[in-house]
Write an enzyme that holds these catalytic residues in place. Structure first.
Site, PDB file in Angstrom:
ATOM      1  N   HIS A   5       0.832  -1.200   0.000  1.00 14.96           N
ATOM      2  CA  HIS A   5       0.000   0.000   0.000  1.00 14.96           C
ATOM      3  C   HIS A   5       0.868   1.253   0.000  1.00 14.96           C
ATOM      4  O   HIS A   5       2.054   1.193   0.287  1.00 14.96           O
ATOM      5  CB  HIS A   5      -0.950   0.021   1.202  1.00 14.96           C
ATOM      6  CG  HIS A   5      -0.280   0.088   2.531  1.00 14.96           C
ATOM      7  ND1 HIS A   5      -0.091  -1.012   3.331  1.00 14.96           N
ATOM      8  CD2 HIS A   5       0.268   1.124   3.217  1.00 14.96           C
ATOM      9  CE1 HIS A   5       0.527  -0.652   4.430  1.00 14.96           C
ATOM     10  NE2 HIS A   5       0.757   0.654   4.395  1.00 14.96           N
ATOM     11  N   GLU A  56      -3.630   3.464   1.900  1.00 11.82           N
ATOM     12  CA  GLU A  56      -3.942   3.562   3.332  1.00 11.82           C
ATOM     13  C   GLU A  56      -4.172   5.030   3.651  1.00 11.82           C
ATOM     14  O   GLU A  56      -3.283   5.861   3.475  1.00 11.82           O
ATOM     15  CB  GLU A  56      -2.777   3.037   4.171  1.00 11.82           C
ATOM     16  CG  GLU A  56      -2.953   3.261   5.663  1.00 11.82           C
ATOM     17  CD  GLU A  56      -1.700   2.932   6.466  1.00 11.82           C
ATOM     18  OE1 GLU A  56      -1.486   3.603   7.488  1.00 11.82           O
ATOM     19  OE2 GLU A  56      -0.930   2.034   6.063  1.00 11.82           O
ATOM     20  N   HIS A  74       2.485  11.917  -6.981  1.00  7.79           N
ATOM     21  CA  HIS A  74       1.081  11.623  -7.227  1.00  7.79           C
ATOM     22  C   HIS A  74       0.832  10.122  -7.167  1.00  7.79           C
ATOM     23  O   HIS A  74       1.755   9.328  -7.181  1.00  7.79           O
ATOM     24  CB  HIS A  74       0.635  12.165  -8.595  1.00  7.79           C
ATOM     25  CG  HIS A  74       1.393  11.571  -9.743  1.00  7.79           C
ATOM     26  ND1 HIS A  74       2.547  12.142 -10.240  1.00  7.79           N
ATOM     27  CD2 HIS A  74       1.195  10.444 -10.475  1.00  7.79           C
ATOM     28  CE1 HIS A  74       3.008  11.397 -11.236  1.00  7.79           C
ATOM     29  NE2 HIS A  74       2.215  10.353 -11.391  1.00  7.79           N
ATOM     30  N   GLU A 122      -3.074  11.043 -10.850  1.00  7.55           N
ATOM     31  CA  GLU A 122      -2.951  11.058 -12.310  1.00  7.55           C
ATOM     32  C   GLU A 122      -3.836   9.970 -12.892  1.00  7.55           C
ATOM     33  O   GLU A 122      -3.837   8.833 -12.411  1.00  7.55           O
ATOM     34  CB  GLU A 122      -1.498  10.817 -12.723  1.00  7.55           C
ATOM     35  CG  GLU A 122      -1.298  10.833 -14.223  1.00  7.55           C
ATOM     36  CD  GLU A 122       0.147  10.573 -14.626  1.00  7.55           C
ATOM     37  OE1 GLU A 122       0.512  10.936 -15.746  1.00  7.55           O
ATOM     38  OE2 GLU A 122       0.911   9.984 -13.818  1.00  7.55           O
TER      39      GLU A 122
END
Length: 131
Positions: A5, A56, A74, A122
């Protein structure tokens, strides 16, 4: 090894969950409060954690906003049609900060949206990537 994550801190967990689930269409996979530490962790994604990486969302109960700094880039999401995705995101109240179109010096179609805390996401159109 595998990527599990990416963690980002959010100032208002309910607002962020609404954005990631209602605007971007992710699922809330799990959520747990840690009263002694005064924080909540919520995991969102498009597939179960056992099948792919997720985000998360960490909410520290006593912090309502963060300085994003200049080191963060990003999160990237693949979409079938970036133009259509931007329209749908705007219809749901999302903030498109760069409309869909070809990336400079490339034919890859991208767009950028911003979550309620200012994190950039993005959108990369599938089948338009050349690199």
């Amino acid at each position: 090894m595998r990527l599990l994550h990416t963690m980002i801190r959010v100032g208002n967990l309910e607002r962020s969950l609404a954005f990631y689930t209602e605007v971007l269409g992710m699922k809330l996979l799990r959520r747990k409060d840690y009263p002694e530490g005064r924080f909540t962790l919520a995991f969102v994604g498009y597939q179960p954690e056992s099948e792919g990486a997720v985000i998360e969302l960490t909410h520290n109960w006593d912090t309502t906003e963060y300085d994003l700094g200049n080191g963060y880039g990003h999160i990237a999401l693949e979409v079938d049609d970036a133009y259509k995705a931007c329209e749908q995101i705007k219809q749901k109240g999302g903030n498109v900060v760069r409309e869909a179109g070809p990336m400079k010096h490339s034919t890859t179609v991208i767009a950028f949206v911003e979550d309620p805390d200012g994190y950039k996401i993005e959108l990369i159109q599938a089948n338009s990537r050349v690199d």
